[in-house]
Enzyme design. Structure first.
Site, PDB file in Angstrom:
ATOM      1  N   TRP A 103       0.918  -1.155   0.007  1.00 38.29           N
ATOM      2  CA  TRP A 103      -0.149   0.121  -0.026  1.00 38.29           C
ATOM      3  C   TRP A 103       1.035   1.332  -0.060  1.00 38.29           C
ATOM      4  O   TRP A 103       0.529   2.198  -0.724  1.00 38.29           O
ATOM      5  CB  TRP A 103      -0.935   0.023   1.146  1.00 38.29           C
ATOM      6  N   ASP A 187      -1.885   6.679   6.456  1.00 38.78           N
ATOM      7  CA  ASP A 187      -2.919   5.854   5.855  1.00 38.78           C
ATOM      8  C   ASP A 187      -3.189   4.760   7.017  1.00 38.78           C
ATOM      9  O   ASP A 187      -2.246   3.842   7.168  1.00 38.78           O
ATOM     10  CB  ASP A 187      -2.326   4.897   4.518  1.00 38.78           C
ATOM     11  N   LYS A 211     -12.340  -1.633   5.802  1.00 34.79           N
ATOM     12  CA  LYS A 211     -11.561  -2.984   6.812  1.00 34.79           C
ATOM     13  C   LYS A 211     -12.169  -3.009   7.967  1.00 34.79           C
ATOM     14  O   LYS A 211     -12.327  -4.105   8.643  1.00 34.79           O
ATOM     15  CB  LYS A 211     -10.032  -2.032   6.648  1.00 34.79           C
TER      16      LYS A 211
END
Ligand SMILES: *Cc1c(COP(=O)(O)O)cnc(C)c1O
Length: 375
Positions: A103, A187, A211
């Site tokens: 990511w 993030d 999530k």
């Protein structure tokens, strides 16, 4: 009983939340409408939004000097929206990125379209980490080794790498890195609401909901007000934090149903005792699973113990030829979505807030049983 769902995302939601939403699906609070059918500017949805916002601020104790925005596009869109909004804060148009997995690499790659982007540190090589030899992307670079340019507009990290299972919760104070003017942008998608956030250390955090906070479709952005208002001219209006903030996340139609669902998750979290109780439960769940992995010679965990994620637990069978049998048996035991990400292989158990300790215990007992049969 429903099967236990270990998906990395979109992932399990609390059953209570799903049942609550089902019960008011066609008629929200006597309005005669589903939440999906309401004007985002009407009084019913305004109430839903205001409660969600207040509950989120309360859960995370978000300080006054931060704005909370509900946006669309997921964390992937933020990979562009962040530089579009923040890189123009300073004339040099620089931003630095710490790379620790898939990511953060994606964030770094996307940002390169908008300015002078540098890598502050990377875990993309084998390294000796506190006396252990670690494979690439199984550890996190220590802040003392980050090189941050003092004139950068921000420093970006991903504090929980969902795919690699690497978590880095101890964010440094940017002053200690000799870059007091550089805000930290994080993030937090895959461990949002699983633990507290020290806002004194950050300029901004963002998280896609799917999530740990709700269904896909809404992205939470919590940003210092002083960082807003520097968007590049090419920034789409709907993605300019100044516009979104001024309109109370209603610059255009927001993802109303996803916001409503996230709001129900926030209420559920408050009922569980808030973030502190959730964090205690998450510690207990992760400890049970890692302790079991550490005690086993049949399964292996490759992430450095100091950086093991409490949320996403990748593990491998020593004999990988048993992978298919493991997954088939897991499915039969009502343990779902344990296949690891294709880039990592093996297995991955994501144990977000909505999964109780009971689910982790069910997984461990299946793993013990599988080992007995195949070990
Ligand atoms: C899932 C995830 C993303 C991407 O989210 P999208 O909603 O698919 O854009 C980004 N960062 C992290 C840490 C994630 O877990």
């Amino acid at each position: 009983m429903r099967p236990w769902n270990f998906s990395a995302g979109p992932s399990a939601l609390p059953l209570e939340v799903l049942q609550h939403a089902a019960a008011e699906m066609t008629d929200w609070h006597g309005s005669g409408m589903s939440v999906m059918e309401m004007s985002h500017r009407g009084k019913q949805f305004t109430q839903i939004y205001e409660e969600a916002l207040a509950d989120l601020r309360e859960l995370l104790q978000v300080p006054e000097e931060f704005d909370v925005l509900f946006m669309q596009g997921g964390a992937s869109a933020q990979n562009a929206i962040v530089p579009l909004n923040l890189i123009g804060r300073r004339d040099a148009r620089k931003a630095d990125y710490v790379l620790a997995g898939i990511w953060s690499n994606k964030s770094h790659k996307e940002a390169q379209r908008y300015g002078d982007i540098a890598v502050a540190a990377s875990s993309g090589a084998q390294a000796d980490v506190d006396g252990r030899t670690q494979a690439p992307w199984t550890w996190f670079p220590k802040p003392a080794d980050w090189s941050v340019r003092a004139d950068a507009s921000y420093l970006h990290i991903c504090s929980n790498e969902t795919i690699g299972g690497v978590e880095f919760p101890d964010w440094p104070d940017m002053k200690s890195l000799g870059a007091p003017e550089v805000p930290l942008v994080v993030d937090v998608s895959s461990h949002f609401l699983s633990r507290s956030i020290d806002f004194s250390k950050v300029g901004m955090v963002y998280a896609g909901a799917q999530k740990n906070a709700g269904p896909a479709g809404v992205t939470m952005v919590i940003v210092r007000k002083e960082l807003i208002g520097h968007a590049l001219p090419i920034c789409p209006s709907a993605f300019d934090y100044a516009n979104v903030s001024a309109a109370g996340s209603m610059f255009n139609t927001p993802p109303t149903y996803a916001m409503y669902m996230a709001g129900l998750v926030f209420k559920w979290l408050k009922k569980q005792g808030g973030i502190a109780s959730m964090e205690a439960a998450n510690i207990a769940k992760a400890r049970a699973l890692y302790d079991y992995l550490d005690g086993s010679s049949f399964y292996v965990s490759t992430v450095h113990p100091s950086y093991r994620s409490r949320m996403n637990v990748p593990f491998f069978l020593k004999d990988e030829s048993l992978n298919a049998a493991f997954l088939e048996g897991a499915d039969a035991a009502d343990l779902r979505q344990l296949r690891g990400h294709k880039s990592v292989g093996g297995m991955r158990a994501s144990i977000y807030n909505a999964l109780p300790l009971e689910a982790v215990q069910a997984l461990i007992s299946y793993m013990q049983d599988f080992e007995r049969r195949h070990g």
